[in-house]
Each structure stands twice: as C-alpha cells, then as structure tokens.
Scaffold this active site. Structure first.
Site: not given
Length: 593
Positions: A78, A152, A176
């Site tokens: 990420k 996210s 998330s």
C-alpha cells in the site's frame, strides 16, 4: 502462464520446486501488469531490471545456505508504506517523497526472500473505507466493476483478488484491512496494535494504525504476519508481544461466540447480507459454537469516537503543515475530515479519552461471557456511482462493525462467508482481545474449511455419481498436474491426512517431480492429502493418464475412512529419498526452496 496457477504461497513454492524459474515467473508477472496500463490497482511499479536484481540477491543468499521462506514470492505494498526506490504518495501526488529505506515490515519480508513489485492505490492518506478517494483512478470490486473495492487499502486487496500477487500489505485504522477483504472474498488479518512495526508508515491516526495482510487463505496471512512481526524499538507504539500471539490453536468442542442482539444489527436493506450472516452463525454452531447475544452499545459508542471524537485530530497532527498549506491538493472529502479537527480542544481530547475508557470498561462484561466476537465485516456494499453521490454517509455505513476495534485494542481477522445471488462476496470478522491473533485466525481457518466442505456436499448431492480421490503430489492444488482434475470438473472437498503406516518418497527421474506414497507398517504416516470428488464418468479417463510407477489404490485416512488414492509400486522407492518426516509434498517443496 494463467493467473489461477499463481494464487497463493504454495502454488509459487511448488512451481519453483517443480523447476519453473522465478525469473520467468516474475518477468511474466511484470509484463502482465504493465500491459494493463490503465489499471488503477497500482500507483507505481519497479522496473523489471530492479525486480530481477532483488531476485538475484535473494538467490545468492539462498545459494549460500540461508533459509528464505518467501523466496521469489511477489507482493504489493500500500502506497503509504515506504519501499526504497519507489515514491511514497499516500494517494496524493503533491505529498510524494522518495524514502531512503524500506519500512521495517517490508525489510523483514525482503529478508525472507519476498520481492516487492510495486505500490498499490489507496483512499488518500488512508482516510476512507470505500476506495474512491484517490486521484490515481478508482480500483473496483474484483467480482463486478460497477461496485466499490472497499478502502482505504483498495489496491492491495485488488492486487490479491485478481491473482496478480499472492499477498499484499495494507493498513487498518478504522477497518481498511478488513472491509476490502470482505468485498473481494479475501482474508484480511488485522493484528493487535504494535505487533507489526509501523516505522516507515505515513500515519493516519498514529496511535491506532496497524499494518495488515491480505491473502487468499488464513495460512498465508499467518505466514506473512509471523515473518513481518516483531518488536521495533524505533516505533514508539511497538509492543513486546507474548510468544503465542500468532500461534494457531485447536478450538474446543464447545465455545461461546458473541453476536449483537438482532435489534442492533444493521444491513441497510441488504437482506442477502443478513441471510449470509445468519448462515455464518449456523456454520459456527456446527463447529461447536454457542451463539451468545450481547449489547453492542459500548462498541458502537466507541466506534463513533474515531471520526466524531478527538481522534480525528490525530489525522490533522500527522499532516498539519501539509494540509494547511496545500489544502487544494487534498481530496475534498478527505480535506473536510482532516481540517474539521481544527476546532477540537485539549479538553475535548481528554473527554474523549474518558469516554473511551468508560466504553472499554463496560465492554469487559461482554468479554467475560464470550471467547470470540463475530460480526459482519461490512453490512452491505455500494456501486461506485452510489458512493460518489453520497460519499460521507455511505462510507460511514461501511464502518459500523469495524471502527471500534483498534480504539478498544482488539485483534481481528476478516474471512469470506459466501456470495450474494448477484455474485458479490460477503464476509465476517472474528474479533478477539489483544494478542489473540493466532487464536482467532485458527477459528477463521476452521470456518473456511467448514464452508468449503458444506459447499462441496451441496454440489455432490446434485451430482451423486461421483468418486472421492486422494492426491498427494503433482495433482495437488497449484501443482503441475492439477489440471487433470479440474478439467474433468473435479471439486476439492477437503485437506486430510493418511493414517499411520504410510511412507512418502521423493521419486527420481520424474517430470514433473512427483512423490510416491507406499504402505509401510513401520512408517509414521499422517501424510497430507487433498480429497477431490470426481464425476464417475470421468474416473476412467483420469486413471488412463496415470503413468507407472504410480497407480490408484485404496488409502485409509487418519479418521478411519477409506478413499481411492495414489499409491506407488514399492520397487520405485529403492534409492529414493524418504520424505515422510515432512508430513507432505508441499512441506518438502517449501523446504527445498
């Protein structure tokens, strides 16, 4: 190379064990990603030369005798987690910087032989649960691109769900690492705070942030987490974890799992999600669980504090200078959330601390009555169009079962729990107290196995003329000859073990490499097998594809059942390596590579 061949850690490890070169695998993977230039899953990608250079370093270490459990395994990161050589953007081009070193967890995975492929998309500054708050394009659900991916950690989830990489790192402050898992039929392991270092992570809510793992199986999520975990003195929130934190356990025959009172459950009109949650409860009861209803109020009230309380000020603390001087660079929804903290006072903050402590104390009554809590991961899902039209309320809906977990210092793992009739997945989350990560993961693993077995029984009822076949080597999932089963519409029923009295040998001069299972009354046995169900009409053609010295006989499993399965002619193991002590072909392959 087909994507389904490279779904999990085992498929990569066994492919390499069978002689497939990691260089070729990673080169093909890189080409496949670069050909999809418009794919919003990835924000940045290492050049192929850099990927192969990292692989060459790992190969040299391996040749020097180092044990690299993730050798040659690609993964995604990420883009709020530092990877040296690629910019960290946190989903905001104006914020981007070039880190000089890897985040601690990334470095640990590289040290184990894994290869970071690139940085994945996210809701900007990890603020959101839906995956639409990004200037890099909107990642969409892997099962229907009209729907959101969840956020996210959107790109990380899609990189795994699309079978591009077998695992990816995400983060989780409000859910998330769990919501995107549920929306894409994945496992999302959210460890206890402090179990994985956050050094090299762009903070969202620094005191509550966790780095998480997305994978297709609980086993893979645990494997990666164990490698990535460890105390880091440079991280002020890192914790000395008990040694059992990520250890699996055998769940008792009877246990209590908590579910909210029905009046407190919300699905926002998604009746299929509600039915799937009820079905998940029934599966847990078949595993020996006793459903105990509890008052969800203290957890719900704690959840509200994350965005409606003073913790939103931590988001501003992390970005104060940038946000106040570059407000136009922020996604409008993200900007409104972060800058709303300017009105929060120190008095508000302490009052928030007191409220949270009260909710935690009240919740202790619940934990005294249950072994684990089980919730829907997300109550429903939405189309991208719906989310963009109502970004604040619908995002809030997605977090009703997730926002409290980090604030209350709990561990969690999201696991798949079936599909709606429109093909969209649903998931549940198992929640435990701090450092019960391995314990709850063990139940998640049992739950997924029970679901698979139930699904298989339903199929077998519709196709009663089927035969069970136990495979032990090259026909296992991810192995070179598995297609001989799948092309005949075989269905994986379960992973099991032989009874004692069987020995396993690595046969020589076999292409692809294969083991030989023989009866030996002096051998330990308990060899791992997969039991597949094969249409009876296809059984004959399947047997004709089997070449000497292998054949089909009757194998006794460790629970006393007898099934058809692969046995080897005894003469063929003369001079072969006895690998019985590995307990199975996969473990042997993994140790060699």
């Amino acid at each position: 190379m087909h994507d389904h061949q490279w779904k999990d850690l085992i498929s990569y490890q066994c492919a390499y064990a069978s002689g497939i070169e990691p260089v070729n695998v990673l080169s093909a993977l890189h080409e496949r990603i670069t050909q999809r230039a418009d794919d919003p899953t990835w924000i940045s990608l290492f050049p192929l030369d850099d990927i192969l250079a990292m692989l060459a370093v790992a190969a040299q270490r391996k040749q020097q005798g180092e044990t690299l459990p993730l050798y040659g395994i690609p993964f995604g990161v990420k883009d709020n987690i530092d990877v040296a050589g690629l910019p960290t953007t946190a989903g905001c081009p104006e914020f981007a910087y070039m880190p000089q070193q890897h985040a601690v967890v990334v470095q640990k995975l590289i040290a184990a032989g894994a290869i970071p492929i690139g940085k994945t998309n996210l809701d900007q500054f990890a603020t959101g649960l839906n995956g639409t708050r990004t200037p890099y394009g909107i990642p969409r659900c892997a099962f229907d691109d009209r729907y959101i991916s969840g956020g996210s950690s959107s790109g990380s989830a899609i990189s795994v769900a699309s079978n591009t990489v077998p695992f990816a790192l995400g983060t989780d402050t409000a859910g998330s690492g769990r919501v995107p898992a549920a929306l894409n039929n994945l496992v999302g392991l959210k460890p206890t705070k402090g179990l994985l270092s956050t050094t090299g992570l762009v903070p969202a809510v620094r005191s509550q942030d966790c780095i998480t793992v997305f994978a297709h199986s609980v086993d893979d999520a645990l494997t990666v987490s164990r490698i990535a975990a460890g105390f880091d003195s440079s991280d002020i929130y890192s914790r000395q974890a008990p040694p059992h934190s990520l250890a699996e356990c055998v769940w008792p025959t009877h246990f209590n799992f908590g579910i909210p009172d029905k009046k407190q459950l919300q699905f926002f009109g998604d009746t299929e999600a509600e039915a799937l949650f009820e079905a998940a409860i029934q599966r847990l009861e078949r595993l020996g669980g006793n459903a105990v209803t509890f008052d969800y109020t203290p957890f719900q009230q704690a959840a509200k504090l994350l965005y409606a309380g003073p913790w939103v000020a931590e988001r501003l603390a992390a970005l104060h200078t940038f946000a106040t001087h570059n407000a136009d660079a922020l996604n409008p929804v993200v900007r409104d959330i972060i800058l709303s903290a300017e009105g929060i006072s120190a008095v508000d903050t302490f009052n928030g601390f007191y409220q949270l402590a009260h909710h935690i104390r009240t919740a202790e009554r619940t934990w005294s009555n249950i072994d684990i809590m089980v919730l829907p991961t997300a109550p429903t899902t939405y189309t991208v169009e719906q989310m963009l039209a109502n970004p604040v309320q619908l995002n809030s809906n997605l977090g009703v079962y997730t926002n409290f977990v980090n604030l209350m210092d709990l561990s969690a793992i999201a696991v798949p729990a079936g599909f709606r009739t429109n093909g969209l997945p649903f998931g549940i989350t198992m929640i435990g107290q701090a450092f019960q990560d391995g314990t709850i993961a063990s139940l998640g693993k049992a739950f997924m196995k029970e679901e698979l077995t139930t699904a298989c029984h339903h199929v077998c009822a519709a196709e009663s003329e089927r035969v069970e076949v136990a495979v032990v080597g090259a026909h296992l999932s991810g192995q070179p000859l598995n297609a001989q089963l799948t092309e005949r519409k075989a269905i994986l029923k379960e992973t099991a073990h032989t009874a004692s009295g069987y020995a396993l040998y690595a046969l020589s001069d076999m292409m692809p490499e294969k083991p030989g299972l023989i009866r030996d009354p002096n051998a330990a046995g308990h060899i791992e097998v997969e039991v597949w169900t094969l249409p009876l009409t296809k059984f004959g053609s399947f047997i004709t594809d089997i070449t000497a010295p292998l054949g089909i006989g009757t194998i006794t499993l460790d629970d006393g059942r007898q099934v058809k399965g692969f046995l080897c002619e005894p003469h063929a193991v003369t001079g072969a390596v006895d690998i019985t002590h590995y307990g199975g072909w996969r473990a042997y392959c993994a140790d060699r590579h």
